[in-house]
Design a protein around this motif. Structure first.
Motif, PDB file in Angstrom:
ATOM      1  N   LYS A 262      45.179  23.518  87.792  1.00  0.00           N
ATOM      2  CA  LYS A 262      43.671  23.892  87.879  1.00  0.00           C
ATOM      3  C   LYS A 262      43.160  23.831  86.302  1.00  0.00           C
ATOM      4  N   PHE A 263      43.985  24.185  85.451  1.00  0.00           N
ATOM      5  CA  PHE A 263      43.404  24.526  83.880  1.00  0.00           C
ATOM      6  C   PHE A 263      43.814  23.216  83.033  1.00  0.00           C
ATOM      7  N   GLY A 264      44.804  22.339  83.338  1.00  0.00           N
ATOM      8  CA  GLY A 264      45.289  21.513  82.396  1.00  0.00           C
ATOM      9  C   GLY A 264      46.213  22.083  81.380  1.00  0.00           C
ATOM     10  N   LEU A 265      46.731  23.532  81.934  1.00  0.00           N
ATOM     11  CA  LEU A 265      47.527  24.144  80.645  1.00  0.00           C
ATOM     12  C   LEU A 265      48.945  23.451  81.150  1.00  0.00           C
ATOM     13  N   VAL A 266      50.019  23.757  80.232  1.00  0.00           N
ATOM     14  CA  VAL A 266      51.578  23.304  80.484  1.00  0.00           C
ATOM     15  C   VAL A 266      52.321  24.555  81.034  1.00  0.00           C
ATOM     16  N   GLN A 267      52.840  24.460  81.945  1.00  0.00           N
ATOM     17  CA  GLN A 267      53.995  25.419  82.280  1.00  0.00           C
ATOM     18  C   GLN A 267      55.064  25.413  81.553  1.00  0.00           C
ATOM     19  N   LEU A 268      55.478  26.582  81.091  1.00  0.00           N
ATOM     20  CA  LEU A 268      56.702  26.370  80.181  1.00  0.00           C
ATOM     21  C   LEU A 268      57.555  27.655  80.640  1.00  0.00           C
ATOM     22  N   SER A 269      58.804  27.178  81.322  1.00  0.00           N
ATOM     23  CA  SER A 269      59.454  27.976  81.840  1.00  0.00           C
ATOM     24  C   SER A 269      60.983  28.165  81.095  1.00  0.00           C
ATOM     25  N   THR A 270      61.308  29.281  80.402  1.00  0.00           N
ATOM     26  CA  THR A 270      62.500  29.187  79.632  1.00  0.00           C
ATOM     27  C   THR A 270      63.612  29.268  80.873  1.00  0.00           C
ATOM     28  N   GLY A 271      63.572  29.462  82.128  1.00  0.00           N
ATOM     29  CA  GLY A 271      64.589  29.375  82.990  1.00  0.00           C
ATOM     30  C   GLY A 271      64.889  27.918  83.266  1.00  0.00           C
ATOM     31  N   ASP A 272      63.599  27.100  83.380  1.00  0.00           N
ATOM     32  CA  ASP A 272      63.832  25.723  83.715  1.00  0.00           C
ATOM     33  C   ASP A 272      64.446  25.194  82.530  1.00  0.00           C
ATOM     34  N   LEU A 273      64.063  25.391  81.555  1.00  0.00           N
ATOM     35  CA  LEU A 273      64.702  24.782  80.449  1.00  0.00           C
ATOM     36  C   LEU A 273      66.009  25.102  80.163  1.00  0.00           C
ATOM     37  N   LEU A 274      66.541  26.277  80.638  1.00  0.00           N
ATOM     38  CA  LEU A 274      67.965  26.720  80.511  1.00  0.00           C
ATOM     39  C   LEU A 274      68.874  25.972  81.470  1.00  0.00           C
ATOM     40  N   ARG A 275      68.164  26.174  82.697  1.00  0.00           N
ATOM     41  CA  ARG A 275      68.893  25.459  83.596  1.00  0.00           C
ATOM     42  C   ARG A 275      69.230  23.653  83.539  1.00  0.00           C
ATOM     43  N   ALA A 276      68.056  23.201  82.787  1.00  0.00           N
ATOM     44  CA  ALA A 276      68.306  21.719  82.192  1.00  0.00           C
ATOM     45  C   ALA A 276      69.443  21.579  81.518  1.00  0.00           C
ATOM     46  N   ALA A 277      69.547  22.654  80.140  1.00  0.00           N
ATOM     47  CA  ALA A 277      70.394  22.766  79.454  1.00  0.00           C
ATOM     48  C   ALA A 277      71.827  22.827  79.955  1.00  0.00           C
ATOM     49  N   VAL A 278      71.876  23.677  80.985  1.00  0.00           N
ATOM     50  CA  VAL A 278      73.221  23.958  81.612  1.00  0.00           C
ATOM     51  C   VAL A 278      73.505  22.604  82.488  1.00  0.00           C
ATOM     52  N   ALA A 279      72.729  21.979  82.953  1.00  0.00           N
ATOM     53  CA  ALA A 279      72.863  20.641  83.832  1.00  0.00           C
ATOM     54  C   ALA A 279      73.440  19.507  82.982  1.00  0.00           C
ATOM     55  N   ALA A 280      72.907  19.500  81.655  1.00  0.00           N
ATOM     56  CA  ALA A 280      73.216  18.603  80.664  1.00  0.00           C
ATOM     57  C   ALA A 280      74.566  18.620  79.838  1.00  0.00           C
ATOM     58  N   GLY A 281      74.725  20.049  80.126  1.00  0.00           N
ATOM     59  CA  GLY A 281      76.019  20.381  79.156  1.00  0.00           C
ATOM     60  C   GLY A 281      75.817  20.540  77.791  1.00  0.00           C
TER      61      GLY A 281
ATOM     62  N   GLU B 212      75.407  22.516  73.923  1.00  0.00           N
ATOM     63  CA  GLU B 212      75.937  23.633  73.546  1.00  0.00           C
ATOM     64  C   GLU B 212      75.601  24.926  74.040  1.00  0.00           C
ATOM     65  N   ALA B 213      73.998  24.973  73.933  1.00  0.00           N
ATOM     66  CA  ALA B 213      73.245  26.272  74.363  1.00  0.00           C
ATOM     67  C   ALA B 213      73.577  26.252  76.021  1.00  0.00           C
ATOM     68  N   GLY B 214      73.534  25.309  76.709  1.00  0.00           N
ATOM     69  CA  GLY B 214      73.727  25.257  78.368  1.00  0.00           C
ATOM     70  C   GLY B 214      75.044  25.958  78.500  1.00  0.00           C
ATOM     71  N   LYS B 215      76.255  25.582  77.678  1.00  0.00           N
ATOM     72  CA  LYS B 215      77.375  26.014  77.765  1.00  0.00           C
ATOM     73  C   LYS B 215      77.418  27.604  77.609  1.00  0.00           C
ATOM     74  N   ALA B 216      76.779  28.008  76.501  1.00  0.00           N
ATOM     75  CA  ALA B 216      76.721  29.406  76.404  1.00  0.00           C
ATOM     76  C   ALA B 216      76.044  30.224  77.341  1.00  0.00           C
ATOM     77  N   ALA B 217      75.187  29.314  77.910  1.00  0.00           N
ATOM     78  CA  ALA B 217      74.037  30.263  78.932  1.00  0.00           C
ATOM     79  C   ALA B 217      74.649  30.510  80.035  1.00  0.00           C
ATOM     80  N   LYS B 218      75.457  29.316  80.488  1.00  0.00           N
ATOM     81  CA  LYS B 218      75.804  29.313  82.079  1.00  0.00           C
ATOM     82  C   LYS B 218      76.132  30.682  82.806  1.00  0.00           C
ATOM     83  N   ALA B 219      77.263  31.181  82.147  1.00  0.00           N
ATOM     84  CA  ALA B 219      77.812  32.495  82.843  1.00  0.00           C
ATOM     85  C   ALA B 219      77.045  33.477  82.807  1.00  0.00           C
ATOM     86  N   VAL B 220      76.417  33.808  81.673  1.00  0.00           N
ATOM     87  CA  VAL B 220      75.302  34.943  81.844  1.00  0.00           C
ATOM     88  C   VAL B 220      74.309  34.536  82.983  1.00  0.00           C
ATOM     89  N   MET B 221      73.706  33.457  82.898  1.00  0.00           N
ATOM     90  CA  MET B 221      72.581  33.296  84.105  1.00  0.00           C
ATOM     91  C   MET B 221      73.324  33.379  85.534  1.00  0.00           C
TER      92      MET B 221
END
Ligand code: AMP
Length: 229
Positions: free
Chosen positions: A34-53, A55-64
């Motif tokens: 509706k407003f042309g703003l950009v949704q920025l979800s740290t959960g989505d960014l972290l899930r993408a980092a986990v999927a891409a493997g 370093e950040a993703g590897k460290a985050a996986k077990a905690v998530m």
């Protein structure tokens, strides 16, 4: 914040606060359209980092997977990288960030560098018991991101996205009863204090988020309108 990237100036910063299942993602996507703003979800960014493997993703996986909070250091680095991309100039809806006082203070400092501040932090107010039911039935279109629910919003054709026709439906690994309890606990202990934090700087708005999705969207739209005008 650390890291080598420089964040862009962002015209509007709207924060959605609320426990898992409160509707942050659903409402953020509606505001984005509706407003042309950009949704920025740290959960989505972290899930993408986990999927891409990464370093950040590897460290985050077990905690998530356990429903805890990923370290401020990792989350802030990931957020800062995302804010360096040009599309955020239009303004952002932060969904799931900040989640700790350290993150909120770091965000304030980052915005201050370009003379900005948080325009509004909306607390989506809900009952914990209802969140467990909401989360255990939810799934998302893996292609366009449209959200669905077994009980409250099932697609017209089973397992097929109403919006884009994809049959690539996804359920999150952490959307199970045990992890949800840990995520709610993390919210109350580490994130809920941010309600007082934003109240103090007069950015806080409270929205009852137990009603119909469209009614909540209307209320949020008025808030977004008032800060983007
Ligand atoms: P969400 O998609 O926002 O429900 O986030 C899923 C999981 O990612 C959370 O349970 C946390 O483990 C992690 N996470 C997302 N955002 C943050 C954040 N801002 N700080 C710490 N952990 C986060």
């Amino acid at each position: 914040m650390d890291g080598g990237t420089t964040p862009n100036a962002v015209s509007t910063v709207l924060i959605l606060l609320g426990p898992p299942g409160a509707g942050k993602g659903t409402q953020a996507r509606m505001l984005e359209e509706k407003f042309g703003l950009v949704q920025l979800s740290t959960g989505d960014l972290l899930r993408a980092a986990v999927a891409a493997g990464t370093e950040a993703g590897k460290a985050a996986k077990a905690v998530m997977e356990a429903g805890g909070l990923v370290s401020d250091e990792i989350v802030l680095a990931i957020l800062k990288d995302r804010l360096a991309e040009p599309d955020v100039n239009a303004g952002v809806i932060l969904d799931g960030f900040p989640r700790t006082t350290v993150q909120a203070e770091a965000l304030d400092r980052l915005l201050e560098e370009s003379g900005q501040q948080v325009n509004a932090a909306v607390s989506l107010e809900v009952d914990d018991a209802a969140m467990v039911i909401r989360i255990s039935g939810r799934f998302t279109c893996g292609d366009c991101g449209e959200g669905y629910h077994d009980t409250f919003k099932s697609p017209q054709v089973p397992e097929t996205c109403d919006k884009c026709g994809s049959t690539n439906m996804k359920r999150r690994a952490d959307d199970n009863a045990e992890t949800v309890a840990a995520r709610l606990d993390a919210y109350h202990k580490q994130t809920a204090p941010l309600i007082a934090y934003y109240d103090e700087c007069r950015a806080l708005k409270r929205v009852n988020a137990m009603g119909a999705i469209d009614d909540i969207a209307r209320e949020l739209g008025q808030i977004a309108q008032s800060v983007t005008a």
